[in-house]
Design an enzyme around this catalytic site. Sequence first.
Site, PDB file in Angstrom:
ATOM      1  N   VAL A   1       0.834  -1.209   0.000  1.00  0.00           N
ATOM      2  CA  VAL A   1       0.000   0.000   0.000  1.00  0.00           C
ATOM      3  C   VAL A   1       0.869   1.259   0.000  1.00  0.00           C
ATOM      4  CG1 VAL A   1      -1.737   1.280   1.314  1.00  0.00           C
ATOM      5  CG2 VAL A   1      -1.943  -1.193   1.073  1.00  0.00           C
TER       6      VAL A   1
ATOM      7  N   GLU B   1      -2.846  -6.347  -5.936  1.00  0.00           N
ATOM      8  CA  GLU B   1      -1.455  -6.621  -6.285  1.00  0.00           C
ATOM      9  C   GLU B   1      -1.399  -6.971  -7.761  1.00  0.00           C
ATOM     10  OE1 GLU B   1       0.398  -9.523  -3.740  1.00  0.00           O
ATOM     11  OE2 GLU B   1      -0.455  -8.556  -1.981  1.00  0.00           O
TER      12      GLU B   1
ATOM     13  N   ALA C   1     -13.763 -19.195 -12.003  1.00  0.00           N
ATOM     14  CA  ALA C   1     -13.603 -20.346 -11.100  1.00  0.00           C
ATOM     15  C   ALA C   1     -12.128 -20.728 -11.073  1.00  0.00           C
ATOM     16  CB  ALA C   1     -14.458 -21.504 -11.587  1.00  0.00           C
TER      17      ALA C   1
ATOM     18  N   CYS D   1      -4.601 -10.696   1.490  1.00  0.00           N
ATOM     19  CA  CYS D   1      -5.767  -9.879   1.851  1.00  0.00           C
ATOM     20  C   CYS D   1      -7.041 -10.688   2.097  1.00  0.00           C
ATOM     21  CB  CYS D   1      -6.023  -8.832   0.765  1.00  0.00           C
ATOM     22  SG  CYS D   1      -4.589  -7.793   0.492  1.00  0.00           S
TER      23      CYS D   1
ATOM     24  N   LYS E   1      -7.155 -13.236   5.089  1.00  0.00           N
ATOM     25  CA  LYS E   1      -6.999 -12.530   6.368  1.00  0.00           C
ATOM     26  C   LYS E   1      -8.227 -11.670   6.668  1.00  0.00           C
ATOM     27  CE  LYS E   1      -4.296  -8.590   5.886  1.00  0.00           C
ATOM     28  NZ  LYS E   1      -4.989  -7.399   6.314  1.00  0.00           N
TER      29      LYS E   1
HETATM   30  C1  UGA Z   1      -7.688  -7.790  -3.072  1.00  0.00           C
HETATM   31  C2  UGA Z   1      -8.832  -6.887  -3.603  1.00  0.00           C
HETATM   32  O1  UGA Z   1      -9.212  -7.293  -4.918  1.00  0.00           O
HETATM   33  C3  UGA Z   1      -8.404  -5.418  -3.614  1.00  0.00           C
HETATM   34  O2  UGA Z   1      -9.496  -4.597  -4.002  1.00  0.00           O
HETATM   35  C4  UGA Z   1      -7.930  -5.030  -2.206  1.00  0.00           C
HETATM   36  O3  UGA Z   1      -7.473  -3.684  -2.172  1.00  0.00           O
HETATM   37  C5  UGA Z   1      -6.791  -5.953  -1.783  1.00  0.00           C
HETATM   38  O4  UGA Z   1      -7.262  -7.309  -1.796  1.00  0.00           O
HETATM   39  C6  UGA Z   1      -6.349  -5.542  -0.407  1.00  0.00           C
HETATM   40  O5  UGA Z   1      -7.150  -5.647   0.526  1.00  0.00           O
HETATM   41  O6  UGA Z   1      -5.238  -5.012  -0.260  1.00  0.00           O
HETATM   42  P1  UGA Z   1      -5.484  -8.881  -4.149  1.00  0.00           P
HETATM   43  O7  UGA Z   1      -5.408  -9.693  -2.907  1.00  0.00           O
HETATM   44  O8  UGA Z   1      -4.268  -8.183  -4.625  1.00  0.00           O
HETATM   45  O9  UGA Z   1      -6.625  -7.728  -4.013  1.00  0.00           O
HETATM   46  O10 UGA Z   1      -5.927  -9.862  -5.306  1.00  0.00           O
HETATM   47  P2  UGA Z   1      -7.225 -10.172  -6.173  1.00  0.00           P
HETATM   48  O11 UGA Z   1      -6.981  -9.763  -7.568  1.00  0.00           O
HETATM   49  O12 UGA Z   1      -8.431  -9.654  -5.537  1.00  0.00           O
HETATM   50  O13 UGA Z   1      -7.230 -11.773  -6.104  1.00  0.00           O
HETATM   51  C7  UGA Z   1      -7.380 -12.461  -4.865  1.00  0.00           C
HETATM   52  C8  UGA Z   1      -7.425 -13.960  -5.088  1.00  0.00           C
HETATM   53  O14 UGA Z   1      -8.636 -14.321  -5.733  1.00  0.00           O
HETATM   54  C9  UGA Z   1      -6.307 -14.507  -5.956  1.00  0.00           C
HETATM   55  O15 UGA Z   1      -5.868 -15.729  -5.409  1.00  0.00           O
HETATM   56  C10 UGA Z   1      -6.964 -14.723  -7.306  1.00  0.00           C
HETATM   57  O16 UGA Z   1      -6.361 -15.719  -8.069  1.00  0.00           O
HETATM   58  C11 UGA Z   1      -8.365 -15.130  -6.875  1.00  0.00           C
HETATM   59  N1  UGA Z   1      -9.405 -14.855  -7.886  1.00  0.00           N
HETATM   60  C12 UGA Z   1      -9.704 -13.592  -8.265  1.00  0.00           C
HETATM   61  C13 UGA Z   1     -10.116 -15.920  -8.411  1.00  0.00           C
HETATM   62  O17 UGA Z   1      -9.864 -17.097  -8.074  1.00  0.00           O
HETATM   63  N2  UGA Z   1     -11.110 -15.688  -9.330  1.00  0.00           N
HETATM   64  C14 UGA Z   1     -11.421 -14.422  -9.728  1.00  0.00           C
HETATM   65  O18 UGA Z   1     -12.361 -14.266 -10.559  1.00  0.00           O
HETATM   66  C15 UGA Z   1     -10.707 -13.348  -9.182  1.00  0.00           C
END
Ligand code: UGA
Length: 437
Positions: free
Chosen positions: A11, A158, A255, A263, A266
Amino acid sequence: MKLCVIGTGYVGLVGAPIFSEWGNEVVGVDIDQKKIDRINSGDMPIFEPGLEELVKKEMEKGTLTFTTDLEAGISDAEIIFICVGTPQYFDGSADLSAVWSVAENIGKLVKPGDPYRVIVTKSTVPVGTNERVEEIVRENAPEGYEFDVASNPEFLREGSSIKDMRNTDRTVVGSNSQRAHDKMAKLYSVLDAPLVQTDLRSSEMIKYASNTFLAMKITFINEMAQLCDRTGADVKMVAKGMGMDNRIGPKFLNASIGYGGGCFPKDVAALHKTSSDNSFEFKLLEATMAANEIQAQYFANKVLEVFGEDLSGLTFGALGLAFKGNTDDVRKSPAIKVIRKLRGYGASFKVYDPEALETGKADLGETSVEYVSSIEEAMSGTDSLLILTEWKQFGEIDPADIKKAIRTEHVFDGRNMLDPKEVEALGLRYYGVGRTH
Ligand code: UGA
């Protein structure tokens, strides 16, 4: 405006150069001297597309500096951002010790007669945290010192955090002070995005509500995928058809082998803890946690169903270690969960990830895992291929190359990136998540 950003994790290290890009003078502060030395020498401690170039550009402009000296960092700042980590504590709650410590230090370092400041928490913190920050600063600051607190959660992902911060859908600021709201509104006036102004507690809750809702949306489609596997529907088509309804939307309906990272796991746990602390049983959160826990195993079980429970003597090409594409972060990575589970049944691996080889090796170790430097090397001479992280390039692999590289016909795609028809047209067998056609 003069700003101080405390904490140089995902951040703070992204926020600081972007605030500088918007025309502010920014000092980034961290207690970790090695990290600050690295950043000052132009070497970023995390992989984030475009970050190194952006930090370099802003530092050369002279409006962005990094130091370990908190006193110097806050001395001129009109707004102080707290961007320190809030990792998961053993009971699921957020460990706020770094936030408390920063608040105490700010209180001790401000001087009588210092100008008014807004102290803003950007770290993800449970409801009520900012009120406690205010108390801690007040307890430690000189009598009559003028400041307000505000909550300004971050919604960046990220791997695309620079883009996300520049093009946010909305900015959320919570404060119980109009003076603080006015200062924050001035800072964010460069953005076209709507500014949502709330009280402190609502802003803190918006962050958790957003992250847990997204985690739940992914979990919904993951469970739907399991049902598709049993019924012969294709989850990708289901997601496409659902997502075109504006009320649902197409995003976060891929999926997979489960959500991971620093994030979602947690934050879902922390909101669950907040709920139970308030004698509330948040049933959707419980279901989300439980379903996500088994999603990686569900995928690993597909491998066991094909190869049996003795995988000794078999080598799998594994593509991906990071918890998602475009990052070197392996925290709570479902890719690593799958590898660990299958390694437990005797499997060996050749693993490739474009950025997470080092971080992955530190987590997974070298027992039965060879770390290689290309997709081709990872596939070649193995018994079968597993796609575990959604790096774009993994979806661009020519199935004909897979056919040449692997010894059996079995291809496992934990991110639904390949086209099952193209794969199977070559005489291979395709196993996705919710794509049993
Ligand atoms: C997440 C949120 O998307 C952000 O908006 C937030 O600011 C951030 O947490 C945070 O709290 O700092 P991030 O953890 O970087 O962001 O990653 P995401 O892109 O959200 O993905 C999270 C997980 O979900 C990953 O393992 C990804 O592979 C999975 N995912 C995501 C899926 O399995 N399917 C999807 O359609 C989208």
